[in-house]
Write an enzyme that holds these catalytic residues in place. Structure first.
Site, PDB file in Angstrom:
ATOM      1  N   HIS A  88     -33.810  -1.557  23.918  1.00 28.83           N
ATOM      2  CA  HIS A  88     -34.238  -2.853  23.103  1.00 28.83           C
ATOM      3  C   HIS A  88     -36.173  -3.645  23.403  1.00 28.83           C
ATOM      4  CE1 HIS A  88     -30.318  -4.522  23.083  1.00 28.83           C
ATOM      5  NE2 HIS A  88     -30.396  -3.026  22.539  1.00 28.83           N
ATOM      6  N   CYS A 140     -58.459  -9.017  12.095  1.00 25.80           N
ATOM      7  CA  CYS A 140     -58.127  -9.568  11.496  1.00 25.80           C
ATOM      8  C   CYS A 140     -56.752 -10.578  11.846  1.00 25.80           C
ATOM      9  CB  CYS A 140     -57.384  -8.633  10.509  1.00 25.80           C
ATOM     10  SG  CYS A 140     -56.588  -7.299  11.983  1.00 25.80           S
TER      11      CYS A 140
HETATM   12  N1  APR Z   1     -22.997  -8.033  37.755  1.00 25.61           N
HETATM   13  C1  APR Z   1     -22.606  -6.918  37.090  1.00 25.61           C
HETATM   14  N2  APR Z   1     -22.810  -8.003  35.315  1.00 25.61           N
HETATM   15  C2  APR Z   1     -23.061  -8.774  35.370  1.00 25.61           C
HETATM   16  C3  APR Z   1     -23.234  -9.240  36.625  1.00 25.61           C
HETATM   17  C4  APR Z   1     -23.659  -9.197  37.477  1.00 25.61           C
HETATM   18  N3  APR Z   1     -24.125  -9.800  38.667  1.00 25.61           N
HETATM   19  N4  APR Z   1     -23.726 -10.999  36.133  1.00 25.61           N
HETATM   20  C5  APR Z   1     -23.320 -11.034  34.897  1.00 25.61           C
HETATM   21  N5  APR Z   1     -22.224 -10.485  34.622  1.00 25.61           N
HETATM   22  C6  APR Z   1     -21.835  -9.910  33.369  1.00 25.61           C
HETATM   23  C7  APR Z   1     -21.324 -10.809  32.384  1.00 25.61           C
HETATM   24  O1  APR Z   1     -20.025 -10.557  32.537  1.00 25.61           O
HETATM   25  C8  APR Z   1     -21.776 -10.210  30.502  1.00 25.61           C
HETATM   26  O2  APR Z   1     -20.422  -9.748  30.354  1.00 25.61           O
HETATM   27  O3  APR Z   1     -23.396  -9.165  32.781  1.00 25.61           O
HETATM   28  C9  APR Z   1     -23.014 -10.032  30.921  1.00 25.61           C
HETATM   29  C10 APR Z   1     -24.309 -10.021  30.654  1.00 25.61           C
HETATM   30  O4  APR Z   1     -23.592 -10.167  28.933  1.00 25.61           O
HETATM   31  P1  APR Z   1     -25.233 -10.540  27.911  1.00 25.61           P
HETATM   32  O5  APR Z   1     -25.847 -11.835  28.307  1.00 25.61           O
HETATM   33  O6  APR Z   1     -24.618 -10.404  26.781  1.00 25.61           O
HETATM   34  O7  APR Z   1     -26.328  -9.399  27.752  1.00 25.61           O
HETATM   35  P2  APR Z   1     -26.245  -8.469  27.630  1.00 25.61           P
HETATM   36  O8  APR Z   1     -25.172  -7.294  27.120  1.00 25.61           O
HETATM   37  O9  APR Z   1     -26.510  -7.168  27.993  1.00 25.61           O
HETATM   38  O10 APR Z   1     -26.518  -8.610  25.814  1.00 25.61           O
HETATM   39  C11 APR Z   1     -27.480  -7.797  24.964  1.00 25.61           C
HETATM   40  O11 APR Z   1     -28.344  -8.859  23.007  1.00 25.61           O
HETATM   41  O12 APR Z   1     -29.395 -11.135  23.773  1.00 25.61           O
HETATM   42  C12 APR Z   1     -29.470  -9.669  23.432  1.00 25.61           C
HETATM   43  O13 APR Z   1     -31.652  -7.494  23.310  1.00 25.61           O
HETATM   44  C13 APR Z   1     -30.793  -8.808  23.933  1.00 25.61           C
HETATM   45  O14 APR Z   1     -29.849  -6.949  25.973  1.00 25.61           O
HETATM   46  C14 APR Z   1     -29.831  -8.110  25.222  1.00 25.61           C
HETATM   47  C15 APR Z   1     -28.691  -7.649  23.900  1.00 25.61           C
END
Ligand code: APR
Length: 254
Positions: free
Chosen positions: A128, A162
């Site tokens: 990303h 530009c």
């Molecule tokens: N350790 C492991 N997992 C964790 C922790 C931790 N300390 N804290 C939170 N989580 C988990 C949450 O339970 C959740 O399932 O991490 C996950 C985060 O999910 P999202 O916030 O949806 O992030 P991500 O999956 O990386 O999002 C994917 O979405 O917004 C776009 O481009 C952005 O790369 C991103 C993509």
């Protein structure tokens, strides 16, 4: 320390140990990987960025064109947060494993921070993009193209020639992933014997599809996440715990 049951950790350690071969271990990471470094996730209730901000306004081409100043300022704050953050014990455990077993590990990250790289995994595959990278909003038509580094001040900075605005080097909603990175990620998923899916909700594709792709190719797949994700049914084992606690316990001594 909240770790999964010993038996589950041992089962995962055995799988990783049996996968100590070139490309044997792949790790797909998401925002949860950097949560313990103080970088907010996107979808965690209350704390997640998308619970406080509208992704359509702040993470899309149309949103940037509509409010370039506001979006640029939001990314500037996030950039400061990334610069202040430090890799956590999870990042460091992956980097140490890579040092011990060169060529075994492939990291595929959805994260736009540079914590894997700062921990030592310089070749982590970025699906990303990179929040610290600048690029032109529109491709520069000049030959040679104007250097984005030469953009003058302002919010956002613009090309003095530009007027082309600078945007952050991340993949926004509705945009294609970098083709080379996606091809590398799919290759890593097909080639690995073990895939660890760490800190992702599995809400965003095509990244979320890598778990099923690895499993179809014969890999053993486990999730490291304190909470349920949208791809829990795709995997062999759910390791309920945090990245900075589980990864050191999982990889230490292997
Ligand atoms: N350790 C492991 N997992 C964790 C922790 C931790 N300390 N804290 C939170 N989580 C988990 C949450 O339970 C959740 O399932 O991490 C996950 C985060 O999910 P999202 O916030 O949806 O992030 P991500 O999956 O990386 O999002 C994917 O979405 O917004 C776009 O481009 C952005 O790369 C991103 C993509």
């Amino acid at each position: 320390m909240n770790l999964p049951p010993r038996a589950e950790l041992d089962a995962a350690r055995e799988r990783v140990h049996a996968a100590l071969q070139p490309g044997g271990l792949a790790v797909l990471t998401g925002a949860g990987m950097s949560a313990e470094s103080g970088i907010p996730t996107f979808r965690d209730a209350m704390t997640g960025l998308w619970s406080r901000f509208d992704p359509a306004e702040l993470a899309s081409d149309a949103g940037f064109r509509a409010q370039p100043q506001r979006v640029w300022q939001w990314y500037a704050e996030r950039r400061d947060g990334v610069r202040r953050a430090e890799p956590n014990a999870g990042h460091r455990a992956l980097a140490a494993f890579d040092q011990r077993h060169p060529g075994v590990l492939a990291i595929v990250t959805q994260n736009v921070d540079d914590l894997h790289q700062r921990a030592g995994n310089r070749d982590a595959i970025r699906l990303h993009g990179d929040i610290l990278e600048d690029r032109w909003l529109d491709a520069c038509a000049r030959q040679p193209p104007c250097a984005v580094a030469a953009a003058s001040g302002g919010t956002p900075p613009r090309c003095a020639e530009c007027g082309n605005p600078v945007r952050p080097g991340v993949v926004w909603f509705g945009e294609m992933l970098p083709a080379h990175a996606l091809a590398q990620a799919e290759q890593a998923a097909r080639q690995c014997r073990v895939l660890l899916v760490v800190g992702t909700s599995g809400a965003v594709w095509p990244a979320a599809g890598l778990a099923a792709a690895a499993r179809r190719a014969g890999a053993w797949v486990a999730i490291v996440n304190p909470h349920a994700s949208e791809i829990d049914d795709e995997v062999h084992l759910l390791l309920r715990g945090s990245a900075a606690q589980v990864l050191p316990a999982l990889l230490a001594g292997l």
